[in-house]
Design an enzyme around this catalytic site. Sequence first.
Site, PDB file in Angstrom:
ATOM      1  N   LYS A   1      10.954   0.838  -4.371  1.00 16.50           N
ATOM      2  CA  LYS A   1      11.530  -0.313  -5.073  1.00 16.50           C
ATOM      3  C   LYS A   1      13.006  -0.513  -4.747  1.00 16.50           C
ATOM      4  O   LYS A   1      13.474  -1.660  -4.665  1.00 16.50           O
ATOM      5  CB  LYS A   1      11.325  -0.158  -6.579  1.00 16.50           C
ATOM      6  CG  LYS A   1       9.866  -0.286  -7.015  1.00 16.50           C
ATOM      7  CD  LYS A   1       9.270  -1.637  -6.629  1.00 16.50           C
ATOM      8  CE  LYS A   1       7.866  -1.832  -7.157  1.00 16.50           C
ATOM      9  NZ  LYS A   1       7.293  -3.141  -6.776  1.00 16.50           N
TER      10      LYS A   1
ATOM     11  N   TYR B   1       8.317   6.339  -5.869  1.00 15.04           N
ATOM     12  CA  TYR B   1       8.220   4.974  -6.381  1.00 15.04           C
ATOM     13  C   TYR B   1       9.590   4.308  -6.361  1.00 15.04           C
ATOM     14  O   TYR B   1       9.726   3.154  -5.934  1.00 15.04           O
ATOM     15  CB  TYR B   1       7.651   4.998  -7.796  1.00 15.04           C
ATOM     16  CG  TYR B   1       7.442   3.630  -8.404  1.00 15.04           C
ATOM     17  CD1 TYR B   1       6.582   2.709  -7.816  1.00 15.04           C
ATOM     18  CD2 TYR B   1       8.100   3.251  -9.580  1.00 15.04           C
ATOM     19  CE1 TYR B   1       6.381   1.457  -8.377  1.00 15.04           C
ATOM     20  CE2 TYR B   1       7.899   2.006 -10.145  1.00 15.04           C
ATOM     21  CZ  TYR B   1       7.046   1.110  -9.539  1.00 15.04           C
ATOM     22  OH  TYR B   1       6.854  -0.131 -10.085  1.00 15.04           O
TER      23      TYR B   1
ATOM     24  N   SER C   1       9.980  -6.601  -8.032  1.00 16.82           N
ATOM     25  CA  SER C   1      10.531  -5.260  -7.960  1.00 16.82           C
ATOM     26  C   SER C   1      10.231  -4.577  -9.283  1.00 16.82           C
ATOM     27  O   SER C   1       9.106  -4.623  -9.767  1.00 16.82           O
ATOM     28  CB  SER C   1      12.033  -5.302  -7.669  1.00 16.82           C
ATOM     29  OG  SER C   1      12.576  -3.998  -7.577  1.00 16.82           O
TER      30      SER C   1
END
Length: 270
Positions: free
Chosen positions: A147, A143, A129
């Site tokens: 994650k 993004y 991660s």
Amino acid sequence: MTTWFITGISSGFGRELATQLLDAGHRVAGTVRSSSPLDGYGDRLWLGRLDVTDPAAVRTTVDAAFAAMGRIDVVVPNAGYGLFGAAEEVTDEQAEHQITTNLLGTIRTVRAALPHLRAQGSGRVIALSSVAGLTAHPGASLYHASKWGVEGFMEALAAEVAPFGIGVTIVEPGGARTSFAGSSLRLGAPLAAYDGTPAAFVRAFAGDAVPPLPGDPAKIAARIVASAEEEPAPLRMVLGSDSYAAVTAALRARLAQVEPQEASAAATDF
């Protein structure tokens, strides 16, 4: 000697992990999208060509890796990249590809490996991660979405597969001196409306203005390798002083926002 399956070993943490493992005498089944920079390891290195956005290819490649290696002890869904820019600066296609690669690619890799790990009665899943999975900054909304999705999936998965002897670890690296700011980073087209706003900080990544990052990829990879021997598996592993500072600050801020709402939350009960 252990055997690892790692997606995306052509660069970044994937390459560092594969190199350290192979140099230490372990076996690696790794995937690349084109050519591999690794050779000279004989039958201890198995390579598969894979784009994790292809669901059928993920399952076929994972099955082939287990068939070729006989047993795989650690599965590392690592392949991914960063899409930066304000939410409306990225295209629909860019947004979909980011989520498909980082989140669905991880989910598909893990789901394909689980039947094999259950049959073995043991194994470890170590997901790459990021500090971006527990924090949020303007200019990286897509993004972060990818994650944060990995975080939720892996945390729930850990409880699901514990009865089968499978451990799960989520790795939270901070900024590291890999090729991420080059080949693994993409930017949305800048909109003038965001000039001078907090989201515009990411535009520096398009040039040479990126400051040196604190994380040492070799040390991060070594810590990940060592964690595979820990029992029980650490659920989260924060790596980098910048990651620790950012994560702890974000969690404290979140608690500070939520804790005063105890009475108002209860007021909505029957």
